[in-house]
Design a protein around this motif. Structure first.
Motif, short mmCIF file in Angstrom:
data_model
loop_
_atom_site.label_atom_id
_atom_site.label_comp_id
_atom_site.label_asym_id
_atom_site.label_seq_id
_atom_site.Cartn_x
_atom_site.Cartn_y
_atom_site.Cartn_z
N MET A 1 0.83 -1.19 0.00
CA MET A 1 0.00 0.00 0.00
C MET A 1 0.87 1.25 0.00
O MET A 1 0.43 2.29 -0.46
N ARG A 2 2.08 1.14 0.50
CA ARG A 2 2.98 2.28 0.50
C ARG A 2 3.28 2.74 -0.92
O ARG A 2 3.37 3.93 -1.20
N PHE A 3 3.40 1.76 -1.84
CA PHE A 3 3.64 2.10 -3.24
C PHE A 3 2.49 2.94 -3.79
O PHE A 3 2.71 3.96 -4.44
N ALA A 4 1.25 2.53 -3.54
CA ALA A 4 0.08 3.27 -4.03
C ALA A 4 0.04 4.67 -3.43
O ALA A 4 -0.27 5.63 -4.13
N ARG A 5 0.34 4.79 -2.16
CA ARG A 5 0.35 6.12 -1.54
C ARG A 5 1.35 7.03 -2.23
O ARG A 5 1.07 8.18 -2.55
N TRP A 6 2.53 6.50 -2.46
CA TRP A 6 3.60 7.28 -3.08
C TRP A 6 3.22 7.67 -4.51
O TRP A 6 3.36 8.83 -4.91
N VAL A 7 2.73 6.71 -5.28
CA VAL A 7 2.42 6.93 -6.70
C VAL A 7 1.30 7.97 -6.86
O VAL A 7 1.42 8.90 -7.66
N PHE A 8 0.22 7.83 -6.10
CA PHE A 8 -0.90 8.75 -6.28
C PHE A 8 -0.60 10.13 -5.70
O PHE A 8 -1.04 11.14 -6.25
N THR A 9 0.17 10.19 -4.64
CA THR A 9 0.57 11.50 -4.11
C THR A 9 1.49 12.20 -5.10
O THR A 9 1.32 13.39 -5.39
N LEU A 10 2.44 11.46 -5.66
CA LEU A 10 3.33 12.03 -6.67
C LEU A 10 2.53 12.47 -7.90
O LEU A 10 2.74 13.57 -8.42
N GLY A 11 1.60 11.63 -8.36
CA GLY A 11 0.80 11.97 -9.53
C GLY A 11 -0.05 13.22 -9.31
O GLY A 11 -0.13 14.07 -10.19
N GLY A 12 -0.66 13.33 -8.15
CA GLY A 12 -1.48 14.50 -7.86
C GLY A 12 -0.65 15.77 -7.75
O GLY A 12 -1.02 16.82 -8.27
N ALA A 13 0.49 15.66 -7.09
CA ALA A 13 1.38 16.83 -6.95
C ALA A 13 1.91 17.26 -8.32
O ALA A 13 1.95 18.46 -8.63
N TRP A 14 2.32 16.29 -9.13
CA TRP A 14 2.81 16.59 -10.48
C TRP A 14 1.73 17.29 -11.30
O TRP A 14 1.98 18.30 -11.97
N GLY A 15 0.51 16.79 -11.23
CA GLY A 15 -0.58 17.39 -11.97
C GLY A 15 -0.86 18.82 -11.55
O GLY A 15 -1.06 19.70 -12.38
N TYR A 56 -6.48 12.48 -6.91
CA TYR A 56 -5.30 11.61 -6.82
C TYR A 56 -4.64 11.75 -5.46
O TYR A 56 -4.17 10.76 -4.87
N LEU A 57 -4.57 12.98 -4.94
CA LEU A 57 -4.01 13.18 -3.60
C LEU A 57 -4.85 12.48 -2.55
O LEU A 57 -4.31 11.90 -1.60
N ALA A 58 -6.18 12.50 -2.71
CA ALA A 58 -7.05 11.79 -1.77
C ALA A 58 -6.81 10.28 -1.84
O ALA A 58 -6.74 9.61 -0.80
N ILE A 59 -6.68 9.75 -3.04
CA ILE A 59 -6.39 8.32 -3.19
C ILE A 59 -5.07 8.00 -2.50
O ILE A 59 -4.94 6.98 -1.82
N GLY A 60 -4.09 8.88 -2.65
CA GLY A 60 -2.80 8.67 -2.01
C GLY A 60 -2.87 8.63 -0.49
O GLY A 60 -2.04 8.01 0.16
N ARG A 61 -3.86 9.28 0.08
CA ARG A 61 -4.02 9.29 1.55
C ARG A 61 -4.60 7.96 2.05
O ARG A 61 -4.32 7.55 3.16
N ASP A 62 -5.46 7.31 1.25
CA ASP A 62 -6.12 6.08 1.68
C ASP A 62 -6.39 5.19 0.46
O ASP A 62 -7.54 5.07 0.01
N PRO A 63 -5.35 4.58 -0.09
CA PRO A 63 -5.50 3.81 -1.34
C PRO A 63 -6.53 2.68 -1.27
O PRO A 63 -7.27 2.48 -2.23
#
Length: 127
Positions: A1-15, A56-63
């Motif tokens: 789940m750590r991977f999903a948190r990292w990926v979606f937080t990165l994706g949201g921030a990048w966007g 995406y940032l919300a998904i990153g908080r609770d994948p």
């Protein structure tokens, strides 16, 4: 789940980093292309896109909780990235546009991987 948190937080921030400044670039973009005939569509696109970044940032908080939305987000990025490359192949946009959209295609692979690696939340037991 750590991977999903990292990926979606990165994706949201990048966007947010890429889309946010576009709210202030209408004039510069219009000067390079042509004045917008529908500025409401331009700002509507930006607003919808920014809100997906927040999603995406919300998904990153609770994948696990938002797992069903992972593939929807991946599909949106896939459609946009592919559309940009098709438009470039047709000679309708410069290569800089799909080049900027290519990280979205990378995020598609990462989002799908995160979806596979994230366990779904168990459904509540029926009464």
């Amino acid at each position: 789940m750590r991977f999903a948190r990292w990926v979606f937080t990165l994706g949201g921030a990048w966007g947010l980093l890429i889309i946010g400044p576009m709210f202030f670039l209408e004039g510069a973009i219009a000067a390079q292309t042509q004045p917008f005939s529908h500025p409401d569509s331009y700002y509507g696109f930006l607003a919808s896109t920014v809100m997906w970044q927040v999603g995406y940032l919300a998904i990153g908080r609770d994948p696990a909780r938002y797992r069903p939305f992972m593939l929807i987000g991946a599909a949106g990025k896939l459609i946009f990235g592919v559309a940009c490359w098709v438009l470039y192949a047709q000679g309708r946009i410069p290569v800089s546009v799909p080049a900027v959209a290519t990280p979205d295609l990378i995020l598609v692979a990462l989002y799908v991987t995160a979806w596979v690696k994230t366990r779904p939340v168990p459904a509540p037991a029926a009464a």
